[in-house]
Write an enzyme that holds these catalytic residues in place. Structure first.
Site, PDB file in Angstrom:
ATOM      1  N   HIS A   8      12.172 -31.299  22.920  1.00 43.41           N
ATOM      2  CA  HIS A   8      13.155 -32.191  23.528  1.00 43.41           C
ATOM      3  C   HIS A   8      12.480 -33.509  23.919  1.00 43.41           C
ATOM      4  O   HIS A   8      11.953 -33.634  25.030  1.00 43.41           O
ATOM      5  CB  HIS A   8      13.767 -31.523  24.765  1.00 43.41           C
ATOM      6  CG  HIS A   8      14.444 -30.221  24.479  1.00 43.41           C
ATOM      7  ND1 HIS A   8      13.743 -29.060  24.256  1.00 43.41           N
ATOM      8  CD2 HIS A   8      15.764 -29.905  24.386  1.00 43.41           C
ATOM      9  CE1 HIS A   8      14.595 -28.067  24.037  1.00 43.41           C
ATOM     10  NE2 HIS A   8      15.822 -28.553  24.103  1.00 43.41           N
TER      11      HIS A   8
ATOM     12  N   HIS B 281      18.272 -35.589  22.455  1.00 41.54           N
ATOM     13  CA  HIS B 281      18.001 -34.516  23.422  1.00 41.54           C
ATOM     14  C   HIS B 281      17.061 -33.449  22.884  1.00 41.54           C
ATOM     15  O   HIS B 281      15.989 -33.232  23.448  1.00 41.54           O
ATOM     16  CB  HIS B 281      19.314 -33.865  23.873  1.00 41.54           C
ATOM     17  CG  HIS B 281      19.118 -32.622  24.683  1.00 41.54           C
ATOM     18  ND1 HIS B 281      18.769 -32.649  26.019  1.00 41.54           N
ATOM     19  CD2 HIS B 281      19.198 -31.308  24.339  1.00 41.54           C
ATOM     20  CE1 HIS B 281      18.651 -31.413  26.465  1.00 41.54           C
ATOM     21  NE2 HIS B 281      18.905 -30.570  25.461  1.00 41.54           N
TER      22      HIS B 281
ATOM     23  N   GLU C  55      24.775 -15.644  46.283  1.00 42.80           N
ATOM     24  CA  GLU C  55      23.774 -14.703  45.777  1.00 42.80           C
ATOM     25  C   GLU C  55      22.821 -15.331  44.762  1.00 42.80           C
ATOM     26  O   GLU C  55      21.609 -15.083  44.791  1.00 42.80           O
ATOM     27  CB  GLU C  55      24.457 -13.483  45.135  1.00 42.80           C
ATOM     28  CG  GLU C  55      25.144 -12.563  46.115  1.00 42.80           C
ATOM     29  CD  GLU C  55      26.589 -12.950  46.384  1.00 42.80           C
ATOM     30  OE1 GLU C  55      27.280 -12.191  47.086  1.00 42.80           O
ATOM     31  OE2 GLU C  55      27.025 -14.023  45.896  1.00 42.80           O
TER      32      GLU C  55
ATOM     33  N   HIS D 165      33.930  -3.190  43.552  1.00 30.93           N
ATOM     34  CA  HIS D 165      32.762  -3.129  44.428  1.00 30.93           C
ATOM     35  C   HIS D 165      31.886  -1.906  44.160  1.00 30.93           C
ATOM     36  O   HIS D 165      30.895  -1.706  44.863  1.00 30.93           O
ATOM     37  CB  HIS D 165      33.211  -3.120  45.895  1.00 30.93           C
ATOM     38  CG  HIS D 165      33.594  -4.468  46.420  1.00 30.93           C
ATOM     39  ND1 HIS D 165      34.520  -5.269  45.800  1.00 30.93           N
ATOM     40  CD2 HIS D 165      33.164  -5.166  47.504  1.00 30.93           C
ATOM     41  CE1 HIS D 165      34.665  -6.396  46.491  1.00 30.93           C
ATOM     42  NE2 HIS D 165      33.842  -6.358  47.520  1.00 30.93           N
TER      43      HIS D 165
END
Length: 665
Positions: free
Chosen positions: A28, A264, A413, A475
Site C-alpha cells: 500500500h 491505495h 465489548e 443470551h
C-alpha cells in the site's frame, strides 16, 4: 533547521516505502506518500524515544492504526536505526520470514508497538496505553519526579474512523480525559472503492468534539511546521485528548495516482516510481539508495532521543534514592514471576466446600488476588455486578481518579478488549475484561489480536450456557466455546467448581504469552471433592473406573461435570465401570506430554462420551468415531435453567439413557 535537509528526510520515507512495495509487487504505497510528513514531524521533533532502548518505559508510543501503511513505519525504523533493521530487510518486505511483514506485528519487528491491520484496532489499543500511562503516573509520580510522563500517538485514516471500534474507544477516551492521547487523522478522502463521499459523509471533527476531544486542523499535510504547532497545542491541553485532522493527498508525488483510489493498495509501477523520484527531486536513482547526509540527520535525531532517556534515567535514579518504597513497588509491577507465589498461597487455594456459581467463586478469588497483585486493573462492559468482577474497596478509574483500579468500560465489548490489549502492551500492569459469554462474539476480533501478539489478557466470561435460562437463546451461548478454542494461542477454561476456578485464575495470571478466557456459570454448581490443582494440566481423572478397564469414559466441562459424575455413579451401581475426566481446558491439556494424555484418555477405551452444553465441534479428536456426543447443537429457549437442562438432556438420567443407546451397555 535546514529545510532542504528536512525535505530530503521526509522524502526518504516516501521513496523507501515506494521501493519496498514495488520490489514486493504488493502493498500500500498511497498512505506513506501522503502521510510521510506527519510521521516524520512526530518521530523527529515531537516524540521522546530512543532507538537504542526500544523498551524505555517512559518512551512516547506511536501506533499506526492504519496498519496497511506499514512500509512507512519500517522506513522510519530503518532510518532511525531501530533493531538493526537494514536495507536488506526493507528489500524483503512482505516476504517469508522477513522483519517487514505486510502489516506491523508486535514482538516481531523492534519498534512496533502493536499489531495493527484490522482498521480501528490501533485506536483502541492506543486508548489502553494512554490509560496505563495515566494510571501509573497517578500511582508513582511525585513532584519533580515524572517517572511516567509520555504521550501516545495514533495515526489513523478514514477506514479506522468508519469502523465501529473507533467510536467505542474514542468515546471512552474522552470520558476518561486522556490528555496525553493524540490522534492524528490522515484525511485523504479516499478508500478502496473511491471517494469517501460514497459512504462516509459525517463531520468527523464534530463527532470527536462530542466525544470530548480538543479539535485541531492542519490544512496542508506537507506543512511540517503547521503539524508541529498542532501537536504542541495538543500537548498543552492536559484535560482532553486531542484529534488533529490533517488533509493529505494519497499517492502524493505521482500525478497518475495522486488523490485516486488506485494509489491505495497496489504498486505504483516502475515508471511511476521513476516519476516519483523526479517529482520529489530525489537525488538517487538506485532503489533503496538514501544520501548519507539523510542517514546522518536521522542519527543525530536518534542521539537526541538517547539524551532524553539519559536525563530521565538520572531523574529515576534520584527518585529511587528518595522514594525507595515506591521504587520497590514499581519494580514489583514489572516482575513477571510475582504471580507464581500464588501456587503455595494457602488462602488462595483454601476450600470452602460450598456449592456456588463459578462466577461467584471467581469474584471471591479476584478479591484475594487484588491484594497480592497491586498492578492488576480491570473491569466489565457494564456488567461488573453480574460478572462479579468488581475489586472491593478499590476506587474506580476516571478522569479525576486515575489511580482507580476498577474500570468501567460501558457497553463497549469490542473497544474494551482493544483497550485491555493496549494496557498490556504498555507494560507494568495486568488486566482483565469481562462480559456475558455470548457477547464474546463482540470481543473476538480483539481476542484474536491478543492471541496473535502473545498478550496474557484475561477475559472473564460469565453466564456460560443454557443456564442463563429466562433470557433465552439470544443470551445462551452455544458455539462460542468452539469459536474461542479454535484460536491459536488461546487458553479457554470452563471450570466445574471452586478448585478448578482457582486453577483457571492461577493459570491465567502466570501466563506470559497466552491469553486466557475464564468461562463461568451463572447457576450454582456442586462441590467436586476430588478436584484440585490437577486442573492446572487442563484435563485430569476426576473419578477412576472401578475395574481394571473402564467400560465407558466420560469427558465433561463446567456445569456438566457434576452431571457426568452422577451418571457414572449410577452406571457403577449397575456394574458398569466408568471413568470421568474433567477437562476444564482442552488447550492446556494439549500442552501436556503424550504419556500424561494417554494416562488420562487411554486409547484402549473406545466408549467415550462428551458431556458439554455447547457445540459438539470441539470434541471429535477426543471421543473418536465411536464417540457419543451429549452436547448442544441447536439454539436454546427461554425458560428457567433447570427446565432447559432437562429439555436438552443434561441430567444424569438422560446421560445414562443416551450412553446406553450409544454403546449398548
Amino acid at each position: 533547521m535546514n529545510k532542504q535537509l528536512e525535505t530530503l528526510a521526509v522524502n526518504a520515507v516516501r521513496i523507501l516505502s515506494a521501493d519496498m512495495v514495488q520490489k514486493a509487487n504488493s502493498g500500500h504505497p498511497g498512505l506513506p506518500l501522503g502521510a510521510a510528513p506527519i510521521a516524520y514531524e512526530v518521530w523527529a521533533h515531537q516524540m521522546d524515544h530512543n532507538p537504542a532502548d526500544p523498551e524505555w518505559i517512559n518512551r512516547d508510543r506511536f501506533i499506526l492504526s492504519a496498519g496497511h501503511g506499514s512500509s512507512m513505519l519500517y522506513s522510519l525504523l530503518h532510518l532511525f536505526g531501530y533493531g538493526g533493521l537494514g536495507t536488506e530487510d526493507l528489500k524483503n518486505f512482505r516476504q517469508l520470514g522477513s522483519l517487514t511483514p505486510g502489516h506491523p506485528e508486535y514482538g516481531h519487528t523492534t519498534g512496533v508497538e502493536a499489531t495493527t491491520g484490522p482498521l480501528g484496532a490501533g485506536l483502541g489499543m492506543a486508548v489502553g496505553m494512554a490509560i496505563a500511562e495515566k494510571h501509573l503516573a497517578a500511582k508513582f509520580n511525585r513532584e519533580g519526579y515524572p517517572v511516567f510522563d509520555h504521550y501516545t500517538y495514533a495515526l489513523c485514516g478514514d477506514g479506522c474512523l468508519m469502523e465501529g471500534i473507533s467510536s467505542e474507544a474514542m468515546s471512552l477516551a474522552g470520558t476518561c480525559g486522556l490528555g496525553k492521547l493524540i490522534v492524528l487523522y490522515d484525511s485523504n478522502s479516499i478508500t478502496i472503492e473511491g471517494s469517501t463521499g460514497i459512504a462516509f459523509t459525517e463531520d468527523v471533527e464534530k463527532r470527536f468534539e462530542a466525544f470530548g476531544f480538543q479539535i485541531l486542523t492542519v490544512e496542508d499535510g506537507n506543512d511540517t511546521e503547521a503539524i508541529g504547532k498542532a501537536v504542541a497545542q495538543a500537548k498543552a491541553d492536559k484535560e482532553r485528548p486531542s484529534f488533529i485532522k490533517i488533509t493529505t493527498k494519497i499517492g502524493y508525488g505521482v500525478p497518475a495516482k495522486e488523490g485516486r483510489a488506485s494509489a491505495h493498495g497496489e504498486p505504483l509501477g516502475e515508471e511511476n516510481v521513476k516519476i516519483l523520484r523526479e517529482s520529489l527531486g530525489w537525488p538517487e536513482q538506485e532503489a533503496f539508495a538514501v544520501p548519507q547526509e539523510v542517514y546522518e540527520h536521522y542519527s543525530t535525531l536518534a542521539r537526541s532521543g538517547a539524551a532524553k532517556e539519559y536525563f530521565w534515567q538520572q531523574m529515576f535514579e534520584e527518585y529511587g534514592r528518595k522514594y525507595p518504597e515506591l521504587k520497590a513497588g514499581l519494580d514489583a509491577y514489572y516482575d513477571e514471576e510475582a504471580p507464581l507465589k500464588l501456587l503455595d498461597d494457602e488462602e488462595f487455594w483454601a476450600r470452602t466446600g460450598k456449592a456456588e456459581a463459578t462466577r461467584s467463586i471467581s469474584g471471591k478469588v479476584l478479591n484475594v488476588i487484588k491484594d497480592r497483585m497491586p498492578n492488576l486493573i480491570g473491569g466489565s462492559a457494564d456488567l461488573g455486578p453480574s460478572n462479579k468482577t468488581v475489586m472491593n474497596g478499590e476506587p474506580d478509574f476516571s478522569r479525576t481518579c486515575p489511580e482507580g483500579r476498577n474500570m468501567h468500560y460501558g457497553v463497549r465489548e469490542l473497544g474494551m478488549t482493544a483497550v485491555a490489549n493496549g494496557i498490556l502492551l504498555h507494560g507494568g500492569l495486568r488486566t482483565y475484561a469481562a462480559t456475558f459469554f455470548v457477547f464474546s462474539d463482540y470481543m473476538k476480533p480483539m481476542l484474536r489480536l491478543s492471541s496473535l501478539m502473545g498478550l496474557p489478557m484475561i477475559s472473564v466470561l460469565t453466564h456460560d450456557s443454557i443456564g442463563v435460562g429466562e433470557d433465552g437463546p439470544t443470551h445462551e451461548p452455544v458455539e462460542q466455546l468452539t469459536m474461542l478454542r479454535s484460536l491459536p494461542n488461546m487458553h479457554v477454561f470452563r471450570p466445574a467448581d471452586e478448585m478448578e476456578t482457582k486453577a483457571a485464575w492461577y493459570s491465567a495470571l502466570t501466563s506470559l504469552k497466552t491469553p486466557t478466557c475464564l468461562v463461568l456459570s451463572r447457576q450454582n454448581l456442586p462441590v467436586l471433592k476430588d478436584s484440585g490443582k490437577e486442573a492446572l494440566r487442563g484435563g485430569y481423572i476426576l473419578k477412576k473406573e472401578s475395574s481394571d478397564t473402564a467400560d465407558i469414559l466420560f469427558i465433561a466441562t463446567g456445569s456438566e461435570t457434576g452431571v457426568a459424575l452422577e451418571a457414572a455413579l449410577k452406571l457403577e451401581e449397575e456394574g458398569i465401570s466408568a471413568r470421568v475426566v474433567s477437562m476444564p481446558c482442552l488447550d492446556v491439556f494439549e500442552e501436556q506430554d503424550k504419556a500424561y494424555q494417554e494416562s488420562v484418555l487411554p486409547k484402549n477405551v473406545r466408549n467415550r462420551a462428551v458431556v458439554e452444553a455447547g457445540s459438539s465441534v470441539s470434541w471429535g479428536k477426543y471421543i473418536g468415531i465411536d464417540g457419543c456426543y451429549i452436547t448442544m447443537d441447536e439454539f436454546g429457549a427461554s425458560a428457567p435453567a433447570g427446565q432447559l437442562f432437562e429439555k436438552y438432556g443434561f441430567t444424569a438420567d438422560a446421560v445414562v439413557k443416551r450412553v446406553r443407546e450409544c454403546f449398548a451397555l
